[in-house]
Design a protein around this motif. Structure first.
Motif, PDB file in Angstrom:
ATOM      1  N   ALA A 467       1.024  -1.309  -0.041  1.00  0.00           N
ATOM      2  CA  ALA A 467      -0.101  -0.012   0.006  1.00  0.00           C
ATOM      3  C   ALA A 467       0.874   1.145  -0.049  1.00  0.00           C
ATOM      4  O   ALA A 467       0.510   2.374  -0.556  1.00  0.00           O
ATOM      5  N   GLU A 468       2.075   1.204   0.814  1.00  0.00           N
ATOM      6  CA  GLU A 468       2.835   2.291   0.781  1.00  0.00           C
ATOM      7  C   GLU A 468       3.312   2.673  -0.749  1.00  0.00           C
ATOM      8  O   GLU A 468       3.494   4.013  -1.123  1.00  0.00           O
ATOM      9  N   LEU A 469       3.656   1.678  -1.606  1.00  0.00           N
ATOM     10  CA  LEU A 469       4.398   2.004  -2.826  1.00  0.00           C
ATOM     11  C   LEU A 469       3.104   2.534  -3.752  1.00  0.00           C
ATOM     12  O   LEU A 469       3.465   3.164  -4.644  1.00  0.00           O
ATOM     13  N   GLU A 470       1.857   1.792  -3.604  1.00  0.00           N
ATOM     14  CA  GLU A 470       0.769   1.989  -4.438  1.00  0.00           C
ATOM     15  C   GLU A 470       0.434   3.402  -4.096  1.00  0.00           C
ATOM     16  O   GLU A 470       0.129   4.167  -5.230  1.00  0.00           O
ATOM     17  N   ALA A 471       0.526   4.102  -2.991  1.00  0.00           N
ATOM     18  CA  ALA A 471       0.047   5.481  -2.691  1.00  0.00           C
ATOM     19  C   ALA A 471       1.060   6.429  -3.324  1.00  0.00           C
ATOM     20  O   ALA A 471       0.689   7.564  -3.915  1.00  0.00           O
ATOM     21  N   ARG A 472       2.337   6.181  -3.531  1.00  0.00           N
ATOM     22  CA  ARG A 472       3.171   6.870  -4.265  1.00  0.00           C
ATOM     23  C   ARG A 472       3.142   6.854  -5.776  1.00  0.00           C
ATOM     24  O   ARG A 472       3.070   7.722  -6.454  1.00  0.00           O
ATOM     25  N   LEU A 473       2.721   5.313  -6.437  1.00  0.00           N
ATOM     26  CA  LEU A 473       2.757   5.294  -7.573  1.00  0.00           C
ATOM     27  C   LEU A 473       1.473   6.041  -8.334  1.00  0.00           C
ATOM     28  O   LEU A 473       1.682   6.679  -9.552  1.00  0.00           O
ATOM     29  N   VAL A 474       0.268   6.058  -7.592  1.00  0.00           N
ATOM     30  CA  VAL A 474      -0.849   6.661  -8.054  1.00  0.00           C
ATOM     31  C   VAL A 474      -0.878   8.021  -8.067  1.00  0.00           C
ATOM     32  O   VAL A 474      -1.760   8.662  -8.894  1.00  0.00           O
ATOM     33  N   THR A 475       0.155   8.766  -7.499  1.00  0.00           N
ATOM     34  CA  THR A 475       0.113  10.261  -7.668  1.00  0.00           C
ATOM     35  C   THR A 475       0.738  10.667  -9.025  1.00  0.00           C
ATOM     36  O   THR A 475       0.630  11.553  -9.434  1.00  0.00           O
ATOM     37  N   ASN A 476       1.334   9.679  -9.859  1.00  0.00           N
ATOM     38  CA  ASN A 476       1.776   9.842 -11.222  1.00  0.00           C
ATOM     39  C   ASN A 476       0.573  10.271 -12.252  1.00  0.00           C
ATOM     40  O   ASN A 476      -0.229   9.435 -12.215  1.00  0.00           O
ATOM     41  N   GLU A 477       0.699  11.294 -13.053  1.00  0.00           N
ATOM     42  CA  GLU A 477      -0.304  11.725 -13.851  1.00  0.00           C
ATOM     43  C   GLU A 477      -0.409  10.694 -14.888  1.00  0.00           C
ATOM     44  O   GLU A 477      -1.479  10.572 -15.680  1.00  0.00           O
ATOM     45  N   ASN A 478       0.344   9.947 -15.193  1.00  0.00           N
ATOM     46  CA  ASN A 478       0.175   8.857 -16.152  1.00  0.00           C
ATOM     47  C   ASN A 478      -0.563   7.530 -15.682  1.00  0.00           C
ATOM     48  O   ASN A 478      -0.964   6.695 -16.457  1.00  0.00           O
ATOM     49  N   ILE A 479      -0.745   7.595 -14.626  1.00  0.00           N
ATOM     50  CA  ILE A 479      -1.415   6.081 -13.807  1.00  0.00           C
ATOM     51  C   ILE A 479      -2.612   6.461 -13.064  1.00  0.00           C
ATOM     52  O   ILE A 479      -2.797   7.604 -12.641  1.00  0.00           O
ATOM     53  N   THR A 480      -3.753   5.777 -13.596  1.00  0.00           N
ATOM     54  CA  THR A 480      -5.179   5.949 -13.000  1.00  0.00           C
ATOM     55  C   THR A 480      -5.103   4.998 -11.853  1.00  0.00           C
ATOM     56  O   THR A 480      -6.214   5.085 -10.802  1.00  0.00           O
ATOM     57  N   ASP A 481      -4.429   3.820 -11.940  1.00  0.00           N
ATOM     58  CA  ASP A 481      -4.759   2.821 -10.746  1.00  0.00           C
ATOM     59  C   ASP A 481      -3.474   1.952 -10.926  1.00  0.00           C
ATOM     60  O   ASP A 481      -2.714   1.520 -12.021  1.00  0.00           O
TER      61      ASP A 481
END
Length: 567
Positions: A467-481
């Motif tokens: 969940a820690e990594l997912e919370a960081r990755l989803v902030t990228n504008e190219n990623i929706t999920d």
């Protein structure tokens, strides 16, 4: 002994001799707010059909009479509901409870093979079925050793059917026609029996990830409603009614599935208890959802994180009229604080909050401080009546700031899992529920969720919380999920791999220049490497997929991706 409790020391009164409809339709709890009699209880979002309290009670009573007369349903029976959201979904539940029977729910989008284990476990005497699920239900029932012959179609107002089965409206009409010649005897609980008599069996992956039915007594369901209302009222009910987050005059949109605890308890029953009108949508479509918010001037939303992602990233949200919103409540799965902050910017007039709960606790465990405007990493304080412990791997109790497995006791616990004594014994232990979640409490008494214990990735001797990594990755504008799972590794044992869904804009750029895909992949890997500890690096890489598998509450189905993850 290190135990954590609510900062609110007043423990409210929990009736233990009322069924759910008796509590909601017939009884007035001291903490309950009075609603305007002309205010609808429920509204069909598609047709606009409203139902006031008197009509809700009348339909419930007539349906109970029809069920009793035609099918002889009694307290010894179990009745299933396999349906999408419908304005008569709650009527079916309350009428069944008037007769003393228990209810179970099943996802109507399941295949026959997915439905069958639940139907076998529950051995229903009757099924309420939405026409869209009928084919799968009939196929599932055909595999039973003892067939379930009784089915009733749960159809929306005005819907016609030629499927040869009675409809819920047929039974309501039957019950009404029998007045004066036949009337059922309403089931009454003995003193304290509400703690043992099961109201609803809900499907849950539980603390083990294995699908199973959770048994929830009437008093547990009722208690969680009262606990939540007590929190919202503030210490000694000090919050003025006008300032309450859930109050008469507010309007909620129930689009979360009513076959799930979040949808049925919070999005429906708690809103009704609070004096609100609930607009019921049959299923989730984001554009239609936005139109419903505008049409009915919705004030309160209950969301799961994937829905929040759409508000923050879908272009239609920026053009939508969201001015009526006052409270956005998020639960059901871990929340990205970044997305909560983005939602706060989209609806600055509204409170954006999150709570934490689970089916085994009959809903909500924590709610945020009442002065918080936008959700933070902490998921709030325990509701009054709950006591929690944080248990370390060695069995000792953790103190403030120390992590371990969350154990909870209180008035709203589920009682057991159906036909699974082993997992019941492991989860429900001496009046406590073992959550399976790694957590800690901070110095302010707020709960922080680290991750599911079984979801941790073991990199060498270190634990990585997906969940820690997912919370960081989803902030990228190219990623929706996205979803992070472990993959085997010769040296480290396991390493993280991210599965990500690309945004529409990113896909359009990739179509023009295929090399853009690798550039996005490299940026994601580099971002984690630069902002997280070395052992948390995405050594397993990033894979782009069309959709992340999720359960009804929005929880990531990591096991589905783990099963296909290879080196």
């Amino acid at each position: 002994m290190a135990e954590f409790t609510s900062p609110m020391h007043t423990i409210p009164y929990f009736p233990e001799d009322l069924t759910l409809p008796q509590f909601l339709l017939d009884y007035h709890h001291p903490i309950r707010l009075h609603r305007d009699p002309s205010s609808p209880w429920i509204v069909d979002a598609v047709t606009g059909t409203p139902r006031l309290q008197a009509e809700v009670i009348e339909r419930t009573w007539n349906l109970a009479n029809g069920l009793s007369s035609k099918f002889s349903i009694t307290q010894d029976n179990i009745v299933g509901i396999i349906s999408e959201n419908d304005i008569d979904f709650p009527i079916a539940i309350w009428a069944t409870h008037r007769l003393g029977a228990s209810i179970f729910t099943v996802n109507p989008t399941y295949t026959a093979s997915e439905m069958l284990p639940h139907i076998i476990d529950m051995k229903p005497s009757l099924l309420f079925v939405h026409p869209s699920a009928l084919e799968a239900v009939q196929k599932a029932v055909s595999h039973l050793e003892t067939s379930c012959d009784h089915m009733v179609l749960l159809t929306s107002p005005g819907m016609t059917t030629t499927l040869g089965l009675p409809t819920l409206q047929d039974l309501i009409d039957l019950g009404h026609s029998l007045k004066g010649t036949y009337s059922f005897a309403e089931f009454k609980l003995k003193p304290g029996e509400g703690r043992t008599k099961v109201a609803i069996y809900f499907p849950s992956s539980g603390t083990t990830g294995v699908p199973k039915m959770v048994a929830i007594p009437h008093a547990s369901f009722i208690s969680n409603i009262i606990q939540t209302a007590t929190h919202d009222a503030g210490v000694d009910m000090s919050i003025p009614v006008a300032d309450r987050r859930f109050k008469p005059g507010n309007i909620s949109c129930a689009v979360l599935p009513l076959f799930h605890i979040f949808g049925l308890l919070i999005n429906l029953h708690y809103m009704l208890f609070s004096g609100m009108t609930v607009v019921i949508m049959p299923r989730f479509n984001f554009v239609e959802y936005l139109a419903t918010i505008k049409k009915y001037k919705i004030t309160n939303l209950s969301l799961v994180p994937p829905m929040l992602t759409l508000f923050c990233k879908h272009p239609a949200a920026k053009e939508a009229d969201l001015s009526s919103l006052r409270v956005v409540f998020i639960g059901g799965a871990p929340l990205s604080v970044h997305l909560a902050e983005e939602m706060g910017k989209l609806v600055p007039q509204a409170v954006v909050e999150q709570g934490y709960g689970m089916t085994e606790l009959t809903g909500i465990l924590t709610m945020p401080p009442l002065n918080r405007r936008v959700a933070k990493e902490a998921v709030g304080h325990l509701l009054p009546g709950f006591t929690a412990r944080v248990v370390k791997p060695d069995g000792s109790l953790a103190g403030v700031g120390e992590s371990g497995e969350l154990h909870v006791t209180g008035p709203s616990l589920a009682s057991h899992y159906v036909n699974n004594e082993k997992i019941s014994r492991e989860t429900f232990v001496d009046g406590w529920v073992r959550s399976g979640d790694e957590v800690y409490f901070d110095a302010d008494g707020e709960l922080h969720i680290v991750d599911r214990i079984k979801d941790f990735i073991k990199v060498g001797g270190f634990q990585v919380a997906p969940a820690e990594l997912e919370a960081r990755l989803v902030t990228n504008e190219n990623i929706t999920d996205c979803c992070v799972v472990p993959v085997p590794h010769d040296f480290s044992g396991q390493v993280p791999r991210a599965y990500a869904v690309l945004s529409k804009d990113a896909l359009e750029r990739i179509e023009r220049d295929p090399e853009e895909r690798e550039r996005i992949r490299a940026v994601l890997i580099e971002d984690i490497a630069n902002n997280k500890a070395k052992y948390k690096a995405l050594v397993g890489g990033v894979e782009f997929i069309d959709v992340i598998p999720k359960g009804p509450s929005g929880k990531l189905l990591r096991r589905a991706l783990r099963a296909n993850a290879t080196v």
